[in-house]
Design an enzyme around this catalytic site. Structure first.
Site, PDB file in Angstrom:
ATOM      1  N   GLY A  99     -20.187  87.718 115.048  1.00  0.00           N
ATOM      2  CA  GLY A  99     -21.052  86.572 114.712  1.00  0.00           C
ATOM      3  C   GLY A  99     -22.078  86.878 113.635  1.00  0.00           C
ATOM      4  N   ARG A 102     -27.104  88.664 111.203  1.00  0.00           N
ATOM      5  CA  ARG A 102     -28.273  88.623 110.310  1.00  0.00           C
ATOM      6  C   ARG A 102     -28.052  87.615 109.187  1.00  0.00           C
ATOM      7  NH1 ARG A 102     -28.197  94.009 106.688  1.00  0.00           N
ATOM      8  NH2 ARG A 102     -25.968  94.359 106.635  1.00  0.00           N
ATOM      9  N   LYS A 121     -29.223  85.981 104.172  1.00  0.00           N
ATOM     10  CA  LYS A 121     -28.781  87.233 104.785  1.00  0.00           C
ATOM     11  C   LYS A 121     -29.999  88.122 104.949  1.00  0.00           C
ATOM     12  CE  LYS A 121     -25.333  90.928 104.353  1.00  0.00           C
ATOM     13  NZ  LYS A 121     -24.111  91.313 103.621  1.00  0.00           N
ATOM     14  N   ASP A 133     -31.616  94.505 114.037  1.00  0.00           N
ATOM     15  CA  ASP A 133     -32.854  93.783 113.727  1.00  0.00           C
ATOM     16  C   ASP A 133     -32.691  92.486 112.937  1.00  0.00           C
ATOM     17  OD1 ASP A 133     -32.133  94.782 111.285  1.00  0.00           O
ATOM     18  OD2 ASP A 133     -33.846  96.119 111.055  1.00  0.00           O
ATOM     19  N   ASP A 271     -13.473  89.999 110.104  1.00  0.00           N
ATOM     20  CA  ASP A 271     -14.684  89.169 110.083  1.00  0.00           C
ATOM     21  C   ASP A 271     -15.255  89.068 108.676  1.00  0.00           C
ATOM     22  OD1 ASP A 271     -15.100  92.017 110.923  1.00  0.00           O
ATOM     23  OD2 ASP A 271     -17.174  91.544 110.469  1.00  0.00           O
ATOM     24  N   ASP A 281     -19.190  89.063 101.882  1.00  0.00           N
ATOM     25  CA  ASP A 281     -19.838  90.208 102.519  1.00  0.00           C
ATOM     26  C   ASP A 281     -19.812  91.468 101.667  1.00  0.00           C
ATOM     27  OD1 ASP A 281     -21.010  89.134 104.644  1.00  0.00           O
ATOM     28  OD2 ASP A 281     -19.749  90.059 106.167  1.00  0.00           O
TER      29      ASP A 281
HETATM   30  P1  AMP Z   1     -20.725  93.928 108.557  1.00  0.00           P
HETATM   31  O1  AMP Z   1     -20.192  95.297 108.741  1.00  0.00           O
HETATM   32  O2  AMP Z   1     -21.902  93.829 107.629  1.00  0.00           O
HETATM   33  O3  AMP Z   1     -19.668  92.934 108.205  1.00  0.00           O
HETATM   34  O4  AMP Z   1     -21.333  93.467 109.973  1.00  0.00           O
HETATM   35  C1  AMP Z   1     -20.602  93.470 111.147  1.00  0.00           C
HETATM   36  C2  AMP Z   1     -21.388  92.761 112.222  1.00  0.00           C
HETATM   37  O5  AMP Z   1     -22.637  93.405 112.455  1.00  0.00           O
HETATM   38  C3  AMP Z   1     -21.714  91.306 111.919  1.00  0.00           C
HETATM   39  O6  AMP Z   1     -21.653  90.586 113.117  1.00  0.00           O
HETATM   40  C4  AMP Z   1     -23.122  91.393 111.416  1.00  0.00           C
HETATM   41  O7  AMP Z   1     -23.819  90.186 111.593  1.00  0.00           O
HETATM   42  C5  AMP Z   1     -23.718  92.489 112.288  1.00  0.00           C
HETATM   43  N1  AMP Z   1     -24.857  93.157 111.655  1.00  0.00           N
HETATM   44  C6  AMP Z   1     -24.831  94.036 110.625  1.00  0.00           C
HETATM   45  N2  AMP Z   1     -26.072  94.459 110.321  1.00  0.00           N
HETATM   46  C7  AMP Z   1     -26.921  93.821 111.164  1.00  0.00           C
HETATM   47  C8  AMP Z   1     -28.345  93.816 111.349  1.00  0.00           C
HETATM   48  N3  AMP Z   1     -29.156  94.556 110.598  1.00  0.00           N
HETATM   49  N4  AMP Z   1     -28.842  93.022 112.322  1.00  0.00           N
HETATM   50  C9  AMP Z   1     -28.048  92.268 113.084  1.00  0.00           C
HETATM   51  N5  AMP Z   1     -26.718  92.234 112.967  1.00  0.00           N
HETATM   52  C10 AMP Z   1     -26.145  92.993 112.020  1.00  0.00           C
HETATM   53 MG    MG Z   2     -19.668  91.061 107.904  1.00  0.00          MG
END
Ligand code: AMP
Ligand code: MG
Length: 518
Positions: A99, A102, A121, A133, A271, A281
């Site tokens: 989901g 952030r 973001k 966070d 995702d 992303d």
């Molecule tokens: P990503 O690897 O950036 O595609 O992120 C994978 C998942 O981790 C997604 O659900 C992001 O929303 C969550 N996520 C990544 N960094 C953060 C963060 N600093 N705070 C909250 N959720 C995060």
């Molecule tokens: Mg992502």
């Protein structure tokens, strides 16, 4: 200013619980969430092209209300802020609910250029933040801001970036996951796209056997983003198959464009795959300097290299198969879904052949051409050779020494020169045969220069802008954005931006190794 409509929240069910505490969200595609205000929002940069696409003037972009909205510190009239529920396969394994942890959507702006969702973001916690966070650091935000726009100007389908805002708050990150956490400046990017729906949105509902909601999301997606298909097929199964085939085609074209530009996404989890075939992303992405299909910028993937440059086409196919699995849970005919998935391979095959025939400036995919290109590929892999400089140099090259500058190591150029010289003779003969007139030769150069960028967002260039920003100088961000605006055109005085990676950047963090920690 902006006019909002917000079809996603109006048409699809939301979560009744309005708090942002971490949880599993069932039976809903979105949760209402309000961005967390920041200490000292400051607009560091914005994309004039995206602003004008949205109908926003410079004065509007710089207004206090807009900066508040772009930093999650206020909302504009008509905005409806929410985070969406999706899942995903990460590094080949089903990861369950992920989901928008952030990312917070601000709503769907209705403009004279169409409808665009705005998404922050790094604007704070949501129900999907798990233990994290909800914030983003300046370095990764600069990278996302610049790369979104650079990709657009290169002609690669992508989400756009409207703005880059410093929050004035620090964010704690352990960049290399080695116990050395440090405080870094925080920032927020406002991304813009017709929709941010990902493969993972469909997969999450399928994993929970929530067929009713999955059907609703499929219907919503086809109706709003694939209108031609919605019109052409009355039968639901046929419509879903045709739509899936279209997603396969778009994804194939997208990945062929990544391969053309030398872009490595770095985290092609499901995702992070856009249902409309956009690059989405920007995390530990990178640009290949040395043409090495095995290269990945992502330190988290250093051992498996699952998402290395040359593996991207295969991974996209695997990801599409996971989307197909999700659709099969609706009772859609599996053989038809498989046939649709084959569209990926056939489309990619045609697209990549076209890409390389354009990059080499050759016209047909005949045997002699295939041999010449294959020979080049194997020699490109034998030495460290800069992909961008090599291909750009081919257009005007009179003799083999024109590609010398693409070599990273003098010690490799000397022993390779004879082999390249022999190759060059064959290559030049093909070109002469295919372009008997000067007009044709000139057209060939034009065609090549439109496929081979002179300027790409080399990792070390972005890192230099980041280092300057950490020192309080944000001007390098705008300068780099300006260079990347015309990637195919020689820009006199800006040769430094077209140089191969300097030696100091070979192993520097941010220049050749990127962390997921962002
Ligand atoms: P990503 O690897 O950036 O595609 O992120 C994978 C998942 O981790 C997604 O659900 C992001 O929303 C969550 N996520 C990544 N960094 C953060 C963060 N600093 N705070 C909250 N959720 C995060
Ligand atoms: Mg992502």
């Amino acid at each position: 200013m902006l006019k909002f409509d917000n079809r996603f929240v109006q048409s699809l069910p939301g979560d009744a619980n309005a708090s942002n505490h971490p949880r599993q969200v069932h039976g809903a595609l979105w949760s209402r969430v309000v961005p967390t205000p920041v200490a000292a929002p400051r607009l560091l940069a914005y994309s004039p092209e995206v602003a004008s696409m949205l109908g926003l003037s410079e004065a509007q972009m710089r207004s206090a209300d807009m900066v508040a909205a772009l930093s999650g510190t206020g909302v504009l009239a008509g905005m409806h802020t929410y985070a969406t529920a999706y899942g995903g396969h990460q590094f080949g394994n089903w990861a369950g609910q992920l989901g928008d942890g952030r990312a917070i959507l601000l709503g769907e702006a209705v403009t004279s250029n169409g409808r665009f969702e705005l998404q922050l973001k790094g604007a704070g916690r949501t129900p999907f933040s798990r233990g994290a966070d909800g914030r983003a650091v300046l370095r990764s935000s600069i990278r996302e801001f610049l790369c979104s726009e650079a990709m657009h100007h290169l002609g690669v389908p992508t989400t756009r970036a409207l703005s880059l805002v410093a929050t004035g708050d620090d964010v704690e990150r352990d960049m290399f996951y080695d116990g050395n956490a440090a405080l870094e400046p925080g920032a927020i990017v406002c991304r813009v796209a017709p929709t941010f729906i990902r493969f993972g949105h469909f997969e999450l509902l399928a994993s929970r056997n929530d067929s009713a909601l999955l059907r609703q999301l499929v219907d919503f997606t086809i109706t709003h983003y694939f209108a031609e298909i919605a019109k052409a097929y009355a039968d639901e199964n046929e419509r879903i198959v045709a739509w899936f085939a279209d997603v396969c085609v778009r994804t194939a074209k997208l990945v062929a464009e990544w391969m053309r530009a030398g872009f490595v996404h770095g985290v092609m989890n499901t995702d992070n795959m856009s249902i409309t075939g956009l690059t989405i992303d920007y995390g530990p992405y990178g640009w290949v300097d040395d043409f090495d299909p095995g290269w990945t910028p992502n330190t988290t993937d250093a051992s498996g290299k699952r998402y290395a440059f040359g593996r991207q086409p295969g991974v996209a196919h695997w990801n599409l198969a996971r989307l197909g699995d999700a659709l099969a849970t609706l009772g859609v005919d599996v053989a038809s879904l498989r046939a649709a998935l084959e569209k990926y391979e056939s489309t990619y095959g045609v697209a990549i052949n076209r890409v390389y025939s354009e990059k080499f400036g050759l016209y047909q995919w005949q045997d002699a051409e295939g041999d010449v290109m294959d020979a080049a590929f194997s020699m490109l892999m034998e030495s460290e050779i800069d992909m961008t400089i090599f291909f750009r140099a081919l257009a005007a090259a009179e003799d083999v020494d024109a590609i010398k500058d693409a070599f990273y190591l003098d010690g490799q150029w000397q022993p390779a020169r004879d082999k390249w010289a022999a190759w060059f003779v064959r290559y030049r003969a093909l070109i002469a045969e295919q372009n008997p007139s000067p007009t044709q030769l000139a057209a060939r150069v034009k065609r090549m220069n439109a496929a081979n960028p002179k300027y790409v967002l080399r990792n070390y260039l972005a890192q230099q802008a980041i280092d300057a920003a950490h020192g309080g100088d944000y001007s390098k961000i705008d300068e780099l954005l300006d260079v990347m605006r015309k990637p195919y055109v020689d820009q006199p005085g800006r040769e430094a931006f077209a140089m191969k990676r300097p030696d100091w950047a070979r192993t520097k963090a941010g220049c050749s190794m990127l962390s997921c920690s962002s």
